[in-house]
Design a protein around this motif. Sequence first.
Motif, mmCIF file in Angstrom:
data_model
loop_
_atom_site.group_PDB
_atom_site.id
_atom_site.type_symbol
_atom_site.label_atom_id
_atom_site.label_comp_id
_atom_site.label_asym_id
_atom_site.label_seq_id
_atom_site.Cartn_x
_atom_site.Cartn_y
_atom_site.Cartn_z
ATOM 1 N N ILE A 1 3.173 10.710 -9.427
ATOM 2 C CA ILE A 1 2.438 11.138 -10.615
ATOM 3 C C ILE A 1 1.883 12.544 -10.414
ATOM 4 O O ILE A 1 2.010 13.407 -11.287
ATOM 5 N N ILE A 2 1.331 12.789 -9.257
ATOM 6 C CA ILE A 2 0.703 14.081 -8.975
ATOM 7 C C ILE A 2 1.742 15.187 -8.794
ATOM 8 O O ILE A 2 1.643 16.255 -9.390
ATOM 9 N N LEU A 3 2.760 14.933 -7.974
ATOM 10 C CA LEU A 3 3.702 15.992 -7.623
ATOM 11 C C LEU A 3 4.877 16.130 -8.586
ATOM 12 O O LEU A 3 5.396 17.230 -8.769
ATOM 13 N N ASP A 4 5.297 15.017 -9.179
ATOM 14 C CA ASP A 4 6.489 15.054 -10.026
ATOM 15 C C ASP A 4 6.177 14.939 -11.507
ATOM 16 O O ASP A 4 7.093 14.886 -12.330
ATOM 17 N N GLY A 5 4.899 14.859 -11.842
ATOM 18 C CA GLY A 5 4.523 14.750 -13.245
ATOM 19 C C GLY A 5 4.864 13.397 -13.851
ATOM 20 O O GLY A 5 5.029 13.288 -15.062
ATOM 21 N N GLY A 6 4.977 12.382 -13.013
ATOM 22 C CA GLY A 6 5.279 11.035 -13.512
ATOM 23 C C GLY A 6 4.088 10.453 -14.252
ATOM 24 O O GLY A 6 3.040 11.072 -14.358
ATOM 25 N N THR B 1 0.831 -1.206 0.000
ATOM 26 C CA THR B 1 0.000 0.000 0.000
ATOM 27 C C THR B 1 0.867 1.259 0.000
ATOM 28 O O THR B 1 0.530 2.237 -0.662
ATOM 29 N N TRP B 2 1.983 1.218 0.706
ATOM 30 C CA TRP B 2 2.896 2.364 0.737
ATOM 31 C C TRP B 2 3.452 2.638 -0.656
ATOM 32 O O TRP B 2 3.460 3.783 -1.122
ATOM 33 N N VAL B 3 3.909 1.610 -1.344
ATOM 34 C CA VAL B 3 4.474 1.794 -2.682
ATOM 35 C C VAL B 3 3.404 2.268 -3.654
ATOM 36 O O VAL B 3 3.668 3.113 -4.512
ATOM 37 N N LEU B 4 2.193 1.771 -3.509
ATOM 38 C CA LEU B 4 1.092 2.242 -4.345
ATOM 39 C C LEU B 4 0.835 3.730 -4.090
ATOM 40 O O LEU B 4 0.684 4.510 -5.033
ATOM 41 N N TRP B 5 0.829 4.133 -2.835
ATOM 42 C CA TRP B 5 0.639 5.537 -2.463
ATOM 43 C C TRP B 5 1.769 6.414 -3.019
ATOM 44 O O TRP B 5 1.521 7.451 -3.634
#
Length: 68
Positions: free
Chosen positions: A55-60, A45-49
Amino acid sequence: MHLFFYCPFSQACWNFLDIHWNTTLDFQLMFLRGRERIGSFFMATWVLWIHRISIILDGGSLSFANWK
C-alpha cells in the motif's frame, strides 16, 4: 504495536484467523504467545506486513480479500 495489534484492519485479520490478543501484555511476550498458539503466526504477520508495504510503496489499497 499499532500495525499488528491495534489497527482495525489487523484486528479483522486476526479475528478471521480466530486469534484474540491480550494487548495488556508486553509486545515481545505477545509475539511469543502467538508463536505458541498457531504454527502460521509468522506467516500471518509477514503477509500483513507485506500487504501494508504494498500500500505504501506501490500505491495499493487496503483489501481484506488481497490479504487473505
